[in-house]
Write an enzyme that holds these catalytic residues in place. Sequence first.
Site, PDB file in Angstrom:
ATOM      1  N   HIS A 128      -9.162   4.734  -3.405  1.00 44.40           N
ATOM      2  CA  HIS A 128      -8.520   5.585  -2.398  1.00 44.40           C
ATOM      3  C   HIS A 128      -8.063   6.911  -3.005  1.00 44.40           C
ATOM      4  O   HIS A 128      -7.657   6.956  -4.176  1.00 44.40           O
ATOM      5  CB  HIS A 128      -7.321   4.866  -1.786  1.00 44.40           C
ATOM      6  CG  HIS A 128      -7.707   3.658  -0.983  1.00 44.40           C
ATOM      7  ND1 HIS A 128      -8.318   3.761   0.237  1.00 44.40           N
ATOM      8  CD2 HIS A 128      -7.603   2.334  -1.244  1.00 44.40           C
ATOM      9  CE1 HIS A 128      -8.557   2.543   0.710  1.00 44.40           C
ATOM     10  NE2 HIS A 128      -8.141   1.653  -0.179  1.00 44.40           N
TER      11      HIS A 128
ATOM     12  N   THR B 288      -9.525  -9.479  -6.812  1.00 47.50           N
ATOM     13  CA  THR B 288     -10.394  -8.459  -7.413  1.00 47.50           C
ATOM     14  C   THR B 288     -11.867  -8.693  -7.092  1.00 47.50           C
ATOM     15  O   THR B 288     -12.677  -7.774  -7.125  1.00 47.50           O
ATOM     16  CB  THR B 288     -10.159  -8.457  -8.940  1.00 47.50           C
ATOM     17  OG1 THR B 288      -8.788  -8.125  -9.163  1.00 47.50           O
ATOM     18  CG2 THR B 288     -11.055  -7.500  -9.681  1.00 47.50           C
TER      19      THR B 288
ATOM     20  N   LYS C  48      -5.410  -0.632   6.887  1.00 46.04           N
ATOM     21  CA  LYS C  48      -6.276   0.544   6.975  1.00 46.04           C
ATOM     22  C   LYS C  48      -7.401   0.358   7.990  1.00 46.04           C
ATOM     23  O   LYS C  48      -8.238   1.243   8.147  1.00 46.04           O
ATOM     24  CB  LYS C  48      -6.847   0.850   5.585  1.00 46.04           C
ATOM     25  CG  LYS C  48      -5.747   1.203   4.581  1.00 46.04           C
ATOM     26  CD  LYS C  48      -6.309   1.625   3.246  1.00 46.04           C
ATOM     27  CE  LYS C  48      -5.206   2.011   2.289  1.00 46.04           C
ATOM     28  NZ  LYS C  48      -4.493   0.864   1.718  1.00 46.04           N
TER      29      LYS C  48
HETATM   30  C1  LIG Z   1      -9.695  -7.519   2.047  1.00 52.19           C
HETATM   31  C2  LIG Z   1      -9.192  -6.655   0.929  1.00 52.19           C
HETATM   32  C3  LIG Z   1      -9.596  -5.334   0.818  1.00 52.19           C
HETATM   33  C4  LIG Z   1      -9.100  -4.526  -0.211  1.00 52.19           C
HETATM   34  N1  LIG Z   1      -9.613  -3.286  -0.373  1.00 52.19           N
HETATM   35  C5  LIG Z   1      -9.147  -2.495  -1.373  1.00 52.19           C
HETATM   36  C6  LIG Z   1      -9.690  -1.215  -1.580  1.00 52.19           C
HETATM   37  O1  LIG Z   1     -10.654  -0.833  -0.955  1.00 52.19           O
HETATM   38  N2  LIG Z   1      -9.132  -0.427  -2.523  1.00 52.19           N
HETATM   39  C7  LIG Z   1      -8.058  -0.826  -3.252  1.00 52.19           C
HETATM   40  O2  LIG Z   1      -7.555  -0.045  -4.038  1.00 52.19           O
HETATM   41  N3  LIG Z   1      -7.565  -2.072  -3.129  1.00 52.19           N
HETATM   42  C8  LIG Z   1      -8.096  -2.913  -2.222  1.00 52.19           C
HETATM   43  N4  LIG Z   1      -7.620  -4.181  -2.074  1.00 52.19           N
HETATM   44  C9  LIG Z   1      -6.566  -4.633  -2.978  1.00 52.19           C
HETATM   45  C10 LIG Z   1      -7.124  -5.008  -4.358  1.00 52.19           C
HETATM   46  O3  LIG Z   1      -8.271  -5.811  -4.233  1.00 52.19           O
HETATM   47  C11 LIG Z   1      -6.036  -5.751  -5.120  1.00 52.19           C
HETATM   48  O4  LIG Z   1      -4.898  -4.927  -5.139  1.00 52.19           O
HETATM   49  C12 LIG Z   1      -6.397  -6.080  -6.543  1.00 52.19           C
HETATM   50  O5  LIG Z   1      -7.657  -6.693  -6.646  1.00 52.19           O
HETATM   51  C13 LIG Z   1      -5.317  -6.996  -7.103  1.00 52.19           C
HETATM   52  O6  LIG Z   1      -5.663  -7.373  -8.412  1.00 52.19           O
HETATM   53  P1  LIG Z   1      -4.726  -8.358  -9.216  1.00 52.19           P
HETATM   54  O7  LIG Z   1      -5.225  -8.396 -10.591  1.00 52.19           O
HETATM   55  O8  LIG Z   1      -3.299  -7.949  -9.020  1.00 52.19           O
HETATM   56  O9  LIG Z   1      -4.877  -9.763  -8.481  1.00 52.19           O
HETATM   57  P2  LIG Z   1      -6.104 -10.817  -8.614  1.00 52.19           P
HETATM   58  O10 LIG Z   1      -7.392 -10.161  -8.676  1.00 52.19           O
HETATM   59  O11 LIG Z   1      -5.895 -11.814  -7.519  1.00 52.19           O
HETATM   60  O12 LIG Z   1      -5.837 -11.492 -10.014  1.00 52.19           O
HETATM   61  C14 LIG Z   1      -4.820 -12.452 -10.201  1.00 52.19           C
HETATM   62  C15 LIG Z   1      -5.364 -13.480 -11.143  1.00 52.19           C
HETATM   63  O13 LIG Z   1      -4.343 -14.409 -11.466  1.00 52.19           O
HETATM   64  C16 LIG Z   1      -4.936 -15.669 -11.615  1.00 52.19           C
HETATM   65  N5  LIG Z   1      -3.903 -16.701 -11.478  1.00 52.19           N
HETATM   66  C17 LIG Z   1      -3.256 -17.081 -10.361  1.00 52.19           C
HETATM   67  N6  LIG Z   1      -2.430 -18.087 -10.625  1.00 52.19           N
HETATM   68  C18 LIG Z   1      -2.537 -18.354 -11.942  1.00 52.19           C
HETATM   69  C19 LIG Z   1      -1.952 -19.316 -12.808  1.00 52.19           C
HETATM   70  N7  LIG Z   1      -1.082 -20.234 -12.366  1.00 52.19           N
HETATM   71  N8  LIG Z   1      -2.309 -19.309 -14.107  1.00 52.19           N
HETATM   72  C20 LIG Z   1      -3.209 -18.402 -14.591  1.00 52.19           C
HETATM   73  N9  LIG Z   1      -3.812 -17.491 -13.792  1.00 52.19           N
HETATM   74  C21 LIG Z   1      -3.478 -17.460 -12.492  1.00 52.19           C
HETATM   75  C22 LIG Z   1      -5.955 -15.709 -10.505  1.00 52.19           C
HETATM   76  O14 LIG Z   1      -6.946 -16.702 -10.718  1.00 52.19           O
HETATM   77  C23 LIG Z   1      -6.501 -14.304 -10.543  1.00 52.19           C
HETATM   78  O15 LIG Z   1      -7.650 -14.185 -11.345  1.00 52.19           O
HETATM   79  C24 LIG Z   1      -8.134  -5.037  -1.101  1.00 52.19           C
HETATM   80  C25 LIG Z   1      -7.757  -6.382  -1.005  1.00 52.19           C
HETATM   81  C26 LIG Z   1      -8.318  -7.193  -0.024  1.00 52.19           C
HETATM   82  C27 LIG Z   1      -8.001  -8.642   0.000  1.00 52.19           C
END
Ligand SMILES: Cc1cc2nc3c(=O)[nH]c(=O)nc-3n(C[C@H](O)[C@H](O)[C@H](O)COP(=O)(O)OP(=O)(O)OC[C@H]3O[C@@H](n4cnc5c(N)ncnc54)[C@H](O)[C@@H]3O)c2cc1C
Length: 478
Positions: free
Chosen positions: A49, A41, A249
């Site tokens: 999007h 994130t 993309k």
């Molecule tokens: C290069 C790139 C470009 C992108 N561009 C876009 C975009 O333009 N538009 C879009 O819609 N999406 C985009 N995405 C995708 C988007 O960023 C992600 O889908 C989204 O941020 C995922 O959020 P999340 O909460 O699932 O994961 P994360 O943000 O990774 O959160 C997971 C959390 O779990 C925690 N965690 C992990 N293991 C443990 C544990 N053992 N115990 C406790 N906590 C733990 C981590 O510390 C983290 O804070 C992009 C991704 C990337 C990498």
Amino acid sequence: MYDVIIIGGGVSGAAIAMYLSKYEISCCVLEKENDVATGTTRANSGIVHAGYDPEPDTLMARLNVRGNELTEEFCIKMGVPYNKCGSMVIAFNDKDEEHLRQLYERGIINGVRGMEILSREELLEREPNLDEGVTGALFAPSGAVVNPWRLCLAMCETAAENGVEFHLECPVTAIEKKPTSFIVAAGGKEFEGKYVINAAGLYADRIAEMAGAKDFEIYPSKGQYYLLDKTSSWLVNSVIFQCPTEKGKGVLVSPTADGNIIVGPNAESGNMRDDVSTTKEGLDFVAQEAAKTTKKINYRENIRSFAGLRANSDQKDFIIGESPLVRHFINVAGIKSPGLSSAIAIGEFLVDILGDCGLIMYPKQDWKYAKPQISFAELSNEEKAEICRKNPKYGNVICRCNTITEGEILDALNSNIKPRTLDGVKRRTGSGMGRCQGGFCGEKIHEILCKHYGLDPREVLWDKQTSYIVAEKVGEAR
Ligand SMILES: Cc1cc2nc3c(=O)[nH]c(=O)nc-3n(C[C@H](O)[C@H](O)[C@H](O)COP(=O)(O)OP(=O)(O)OC[C@H]3O[C@@H](n4cnc5c(N)ncnc54)[C@H](O)[C@@H]3O)c2cc1C
């Protein structure tokens, strides 16, 4: 005992926490880092999007389009930086143009509104700095850009305002399934919950494994970026994508919600779940690809390069639902792009999933949004004068690049989820995000953190655990 334990304080966990906070249930978030919004994130393109890209009849398609609507509403309500600038997929030849038509058709099926296919002339009229070789574009007016960590924080703040507990520096290390609950070991403590939601991003497969629910694998993929100063903001007006390929993309050139220009990302596979370093090769590739879109990028205006890690999985769609292997263990995994765009819709969807799994939820009568942040720079002169009269700390500018005041920094330090680091203050207020990247304000913010929390200067961190700033006091050095 909690009704629901959410593992992961990224945008998915935050949205789920916010939606669950609307009901009379007890809920906590366990996050391994010292702040929320520090995983995927934290570093991504920040695009909301429109929803023409995902295959129809997938979770990605449905949640992207719904998320696009909900994100706009939420950002306006909470003052999260958001700009509905529209997005373009540009074509350079007949094959690309055929691809645009396919995306258009897919967008119609997915329910994306207002799309248009633009001719070369129409495109160049809107985007005069694009390469001469462009032949047309797909324009989606609902495409937008958002500040990803402010979106996540605003949802966490709202969840906390309504009773969700956030436990930071709590890495989950073991999960034991009992007959009617789970015991989750995290940060030296034990948390018992009736339901566990696995929103651990890059580590979601490892968390599933701890619960005996592993039936998928996460394959990280790194994307590197340039971030250009606001002086380059004339370059493009909307998000400019090239035609997507199987790899993703592609490299985009886009405004950010904070007024900068972002260029990237590339896509590098490898088993790097924490390695967000940038490389010359990666950034050179980004510059080479971006040159196809426009030759006018001045990389001397680059104020930061950074990398983010995608949590790709071995499945094509998002993995969202109760595990087929462990009852009441719910995966929210493989949340690659468009995960940011879909997050709020994922939160909404989880209410239905938990209901189907048997959790009884009565709506709260007194649910409310967290207080929106004050952004001093955006106030009118009269409002500025008024707020400074009430609290002179708003008259003390700490970050000169972005006009962030001491009042705003103190608001952040007094918020529900308190930042303990310089980067935490930056994510909440925008301090240190300007041209000097904290060169001037960093020291002052360090001082404010020490004073506010009563910390020794050596205890203050720049960012993640162990990123100390001050080594020794002068006079104590050996
Ligand atoms: C290069 C790139 C470009 C992108 N561009 C876009 C975009 O333009 N538009 C879009 O819609 N999406 C985009 N995405 C995708 C988007 O960023 C992600 O889908 C989204 O941020 C995922 O959020 P999340 O909460 O699932 O994961 P994360 O943000 O990774 O959160 C997971 C959390 O779990 C925690 N965690 C992990 N293991 C443990 C544990 N053992 N115990 C406790 N906590 C733990 C981590 O510390 C983290 O804070 C992009 C991704 C990337 C990498």
